[in-house]
Motif scaffolding. Structure first.
Motif, PDB file in Angstrom:
ATOM      1  N   THR A 310       0.819  -1.206   0.000  1.00 35.63           N
ATOM      2  CA  THR A 310       0.000   0.000   0.000  1.00 35.63           C
ATOM      3  C   THR A 310       0.859   1.264   0.000  1.00 35.63           C
ATOM      4  OG1 THR A 310      -0.144   0.092   2.420  1.00 35.63           O
ATOM      5  CG2 THR A 310      -1.833  -1.184   1.263  1.00 35.63           C
ATOM      6  N   ARG A 311       0.273   2.342  -0.507  1.00 34.80           N
ATOM      7  CA  ARG A 311       0.948   3.640  -0.461  1.00 34.80           C
ATOM      8  C   ARG A 311       1.103   4.118   0.979  1.00 34.80           C
ATOM      9  NH1 ARG A 311      -1.922   7.110  -5.384  1.00 34.80           N
ATOM     10  NH2 ARG A 311      -1.260   5.731  -7.104  1.00 34.80           N
ATOM     11  N   ASP A 312       0.136   3.765   1.803  1.00 34.95           N
ATOM     12  CA  ASP A 312       0.213   4.180   3.205  1.00 34.95           C
ATOM     13  C   ASP A 312       1.434   3.585   3.896  1.00 34.95           C
ATOM     14  OD1 ASP A 312      -1.982   5.795   3.116  1.00 34.95           O
ATOM     15  OD2 ASP A 312      -3.338   4.423   4.157  1.00 34.95           O
ATOM     16  N   ARG A 313       1.780   2.346   3.569  1.00 32.37           N
ATOM     17  CA  ARG A 313       2.967   1.738   4.180  1.00 32.37           C
ATOM     18  C   ARG A 313       4.219   2.499   3.774  1.00 32.37           C
ATOM     19  NH1 ARG A 313       7.905  -0.668   2.900  1.00 32.37           N
ATOM     20  NH2 ARG A 313       6.908  -1.365   0.975  1.00 32.37           N
ATOM     21  N   LYS A 314       4.294   2.863   2.503  1.00 27.46           N
ATOM     22  CA  LYS A 314       5.445   3.633   2.029  1.00 27.46           C
ATOM     23  C   LYS A 314       5.480   5.006   2.680  1.00 27.46           C
ATOM     24  CE  LYS A 314       5.396   1.212  -2.399  1.00 27.46           C
ATOM     25  NZ  LYS A 314       5.147   1.344  -3.873  1.00 27.46           N
ATOM     26  N   GLU A 315       4.298   5.628   2.839  1.00 28.98           N
ATOM     27  CA  GLU A 315       4.217   6.926   3.495  1.00 28.98           C
ATOM     28  C   GLU A 315       4.634   6.833   4.955  1.00 28.98           C
ATOM     29  OE1 GLU A 315       3.299  10.781   4.921  1.00 28.98           O
ATOM     30  OE2 GLU A 315       3.966   9.984   2.989  1.00 28.98           O
ATOM     31  N   GLY A 316       4.237   5.763   5.625  1.00 27.25           N
ATOM     32  CA  GLY A 316       4.617   5.572   7.018  1.00 27.25           C
ATOM     33  C   GLY A 316       6.116   5.464   7.192  1.00 27.25           C
ATOM     34  N   MET A 317       6.760   4.736   6.286  1.00 25.40           N
ATOM     35  CA  MET A 317       8.208   4.606   6.346  1.00 25.40           C
ATOM     36  C   MET A 317       8.901   5.933   6.050  1.00 25.40           C
ATOM     37  SD  MET A 317       8.840   1.489   7.233  1.00 25.40           S
ATOM     38  CE  MET A 317       7.374   1.678   8.257  1.00 25.40           C
ATOM     39  N   ALA A 318       8.382   6.655   5.038  1.00 19.77           N
ATOM     40  CA  ALA A 318       8.978   7.938   4.678  1.00 19.77           C
ATOM     41  C   ALA A 318       8.832   8.951   5.808  1.00 19.77           C
ATOM     42  CB  ALA A 318       8.322   8.469   3.399  1.00 19.77           C
ATOM     43  N   ALA A 319       7.663   8.967   6.439  1.00 16.29           N
ATOM     44  CA  ALA A 319       7.427   9.901   7.545  1.00 16.29           C
ATOM     45  C   ALA A 319       8.365   9.618   8.714  1.00 16.29           C
ATOM     46  CB  ALA A 319       5.973   9.812   7.993  1.00 16.29           C
ATOM     47  N   PHE A 320       8.612   8.347   8.966  1.00 14.13           N
ATOM     48  CA  PHE A 320       9.516   7.970  10.052  1.00 14.13           C
ATOM     49  C   PHE A 320      10.929   8.469   9.768  1.00 14.13           C
ATOM     50  CE2 PHE A 320      12.662   4.955  11.722  1.00 14.13           C
ATOM     51  CZ  PHE A 320      12.414   5.082  13.089  1.00 14.13           C
ATOM     52  N   LEU A 321      11.385   8.254   8.551  1.00 15.60           N
ATOM     53  CA  LEU A 321      12.745   8.664   8.189  1.00 15.60           C
ATOM     54  C   LEU A 321      12.888  10.182   8.177  1.00 15.60           C
ATOM     55  CD1 LEU A 321      13.474   6.089   5.338  1.00 15.60           C
ATOM     56  CD2 LEU A 321      14.363   6.061   7.676  1.00 15.60           C
ATOM     57  N   GLU A 322      11.810  10.866   7.778  1.00 20.32           N
ATOM     58  CA  GLU A 322      11.855  12.322   7.697  1.00 20.32           C
ATOM     59  C   GLU A 322      11.433  12.997   9.002  1.00 20.32           C
ATOM     60  OE1 GLU A 322       9.403  13.234   4.340  1.00 20.32           O
ATOM     61  OE2 GLU A 322      10.545  11.896   3.003  1.00 20.32           O
ATOM     62  N   LYS A 323      11.117  12.197  10.006  1.00 20.68           N
ATOM     63  CA  LYS A 323      10.743  12.685  11.336  1.00 20.68           C
ATOM     64  C   LYS A 323       9.580  13.681  11.282  1.00 20.68           C
ATOM     65  CE  LYS A 323      15.382  11.963  13.206  1.00 20.68           C
ATOM     66  NZ  LYS A 323      16.542  12.563  13.918  1.00 20.68           N
ATOM     67  N   ARG A 324       8.498  13.251  10.617  1.00 21.67           N
ATOM     68  CA  ARG A 324       7.293  14.057  10.485  1.00 21.67           C
ATOM     69  C   ARG A 324       6.075  13.160  10.650  1.00 21.67           C
ATOM     70  NH1 ARG A 324       4.990  12.633   5.790  1.00 21.67           N
ATOM     71  NH2 ARG A 324       6.325  11.846   4.078  1.00 21.67           N
ATOM     72  N   PRO A 325       4.920  13.749  10.943  1.00 18.83           N
ATOM     73  CA  PRO A 325       3.691  12.930  11.041  1.00 18.83           C
ATOM     74  C   PRO A 325       3.338  12.374   9.659  1.00 18.83           C
ATOM     75  CG  PRO A 325       3.388  15.062  12.107  1.00 18.83           C
ATOM     76  CD  PRO A 325       4.670  15.152  11.346  1.00 18.83           C
ATOM     77  N   PRO A 326       2.877  11.122   9.580  1.00 21.77           N
ATOM     78  CA  PRO A 326       2.487  10.557   8.288  1.00 21.77           C
ATOM     79  C   PRO A 326       1.182  11.159   7.802  1.00 21.77           C
ATOM     80  CG  PRO A 326       1.988   9.019  10.051  1.00 21.77           C
ATOM     81  CD  PRO A 326       2.740  10.148  10.688  1.00 21.77           C
ATOM     82  N   ARG A 327       1.010  11.171   6.484  1.00 17.59           N
ATOM     83  CA  ARG A 327      -0.225  11.650   5.859  1.00 17.59           C
ATOM     84  C   ARG A 327      -0.845  10.488   5.094  1.00 17.59           C
ATOM     85  NH1 ARG A 327       3.540  15.870   5.278  1.00 17.59           N
ATOM     86  NH2 ARG A 327       4.206  15.021   3.261  1.00 17.59           N
ATOM     87  N   PHE A 328      -1.626   9.705   5.789  1.00 10.85           N
ATOM     88  CA  PHE A 328      -2.225   8.511   5.196  1.00 10.85           C
ATOM     89  C   PHE A 328      -3.435   8.866   4.345  1.00 10.85           C
ATOM     90  CE2 PHE A 328      -0.388   6.608   9.199  1.00 10.85           C
ATOM     91  CZ  PHE A 328       0.665   5.979   8.544  1.00 10.85           C
ATOM     92  N   THR A 329      -3.592   8.159   3.246  1.00  9.85           N
ATOM     93  CA  THR A 329      -4.699   8.409   2.326  1.00  9.85           C
ATOM     94  C   THR A 329      -5.650   7.218   2.200  1.00  9.85           C
ATOM     95  OG1 THR A 329      -3.413   7.655   0.407  1.00  9.85           O
ATOM     96  CG2 THR A 329      -3.288  10.004   0.984  1.00  9.85           C
ATOM     97  N   GLY A 330      -5.318   6.107   2.826  1.00 10.98           N
ATOM     98  CA  GLY A 330      -6.165   4.924   2.702  1.00 10.98           C
ATOM     99  C   GLY A 330      -5.943   4.163   1.410  1.00 10.98           C
ATOM    100  N   GLU A 331      -4.778   4.346   0.816  1.00 11.87           N
ATOM    101  CA  GLU A 331      -4.468   3.666  -0.446  1.00 11.87           C
ATOM    102  C   GLU A 331      -3.255   2.760  -0.274  1.00 11.87           C
ATOM    103  OE1 GLU A 331      -5.345   6.546  -3.994  1.00 11.87           O
ATOM    104  OE2 GLU A 331      -4.231   7.635  -2.465  1.00 11.87           O
TER     105      GLU A 331
END
Length: 331
Positions: A310-331
């Motif tokens: 899912t895109r959300d999984r990729k977003e979660g990983m990116a947010a962690f590395l960039e030290k920011r809150p994730p922006r999940f879209t449900g995709e």
């Protein structure tokens, strides 16, 4: 393991295809749930829907059958929280034909809702969540009719338990018999200390028939469930919390909606999380609880495989590395 995975391939462990629903509020009043697709052809009691009953199931008020179950979609920061409103005031939300029909159709629409992230079941009737069976209607049924009606209730509770998103029952008042079975069909429960809950069917010469004899042991353990069902004992919110029947219990407030407030607080903790991951986690837990541990691990693996792309999984990983809150879209 490969053989086991092939055997389990038929188990649904992925998000359903969502068609979505439209939930509106007009002029500050709660509006009905209106799915984009047609409503199911049958009402909850199995009778064909006449034009009047179709209007009823769409949440439109009719003189013959007023709205007893409604729905509200929250907005702003709470966008994604949907409230199911139990509002059969004269009968304390008793599980009668019309109430069950409306609830069944509403749940059917919610099962295809891609917007709802959390569903909260609450009562608009002061001092009661759901009083259980409509004994006046039940008295007019012969044994065959009663068995068929209770079978429909059991199916409805299973449909509520199978909703793909997390569900929360907010018990600010009595949840007895079928009312507690309705609450137990939800994933999570909150209660006011003053709320009374119990499977009291044995005091009426019956036994829990809408899933209570199965869900209560899974919630509190077999021995305690037997004691509660054999005696028909009623519990307050604090006692229910101590045995694990509810997730949170709070002091009641002057407006009589403390459990609802606590349910919203819980929903708001779920809301920011990745929707697909939450739905698949629910699927994995629900299905895994019904099989042995080896099969359960295979179910978890299948669900994990689905979420990893899912895109959300990729977003979660990116947010962690960039030290920011994730922006999940449900995709």
């Amino acid at each position: 393991m490969a053989t086991l995975l092939r055997r389990l391939a038929g188990l649904r462990c992925s998000p359903r295809p969502w068609t979505g629903v439209i939930l509106r509020e007009a002029h500050g009043r709660t509006s009905a749930l209106t799915p984009r697709a047609a409503w199911p052809p049958l009402a909850g009691d199995g009778r064909p829907l006449t034009a009047g009953r179709r209007a009823l199931c769409r949440g439109q008020h009719t003189e013959a059958e007023p709205v007893q179950v409604d729905v509200k979609r929250l907005e702003g920061d709470d966008d994604g929280i949907v409230e199911v409103l139990l509002c059969r005031h004269k009968a304390r939300n008793a599980l009668g034909y019309v109430f069950v029909s409306q609830l069944r159709n509403l749940v059917s629409a919610l099962s295809n809702d891609s917007v709802a992230k959390v569903v909260v079941f609450r009562s608009l009737v002061p001092g009661v969540f759901c009083a259980g069976a409509d004994l006046k209607e039940r008295a007019g049924m012969n044994p065959a009719e009663s068995d068929l009606f209770v079978h429909g209730l059991r199916t409805l509770m299973t449909e509520i338990a199978s909703l793909p998103m997390p569900t929360i029952a907010a018990m600010d008042g009595a949840a007895l018999g079928g009312g507690l079975e309705l609450a137990m069909a939800c994933d999570l429960r909150t209660a006011a200390y003053t709320a009374q809950m119990g499977l009291i069917e044995t005091t009426r010469g019956l036994l829990p028939g809408a899933g209570g004899s199965q869900r209560l042991p899974r919630a509190v353990g077999l021995a305690l469930a037997k004691e509660l069902i054999f005696t028909g004992k009623r519990l307050g919110g604090q006692a229910a919390l101590e045995i694990g029947l509810v997730n949170r219990a709070v002091e009641q407030n002057q407006s009589g909606d403390a459990a609802h407030g606590e349910a919203l607080s819980l929903a708001r903790e779920i809301l920011p999380q990745a929707p697909v991951a939450v739905r698949l986690a629910k699927e994995a837990m629900n299905r895994g609880m019904e099989v042995d541990i080896t099969a359960a691990m295979a179910i978890e693996r299948m669900c994990y495989t689905r979420v990893i792309h899912t895109r959300d999984r990729k977003e979660g990983m990116a947010a962690f590395l960039e030290k920011r809150p994730p922006r999940f879209t449900g995709e």
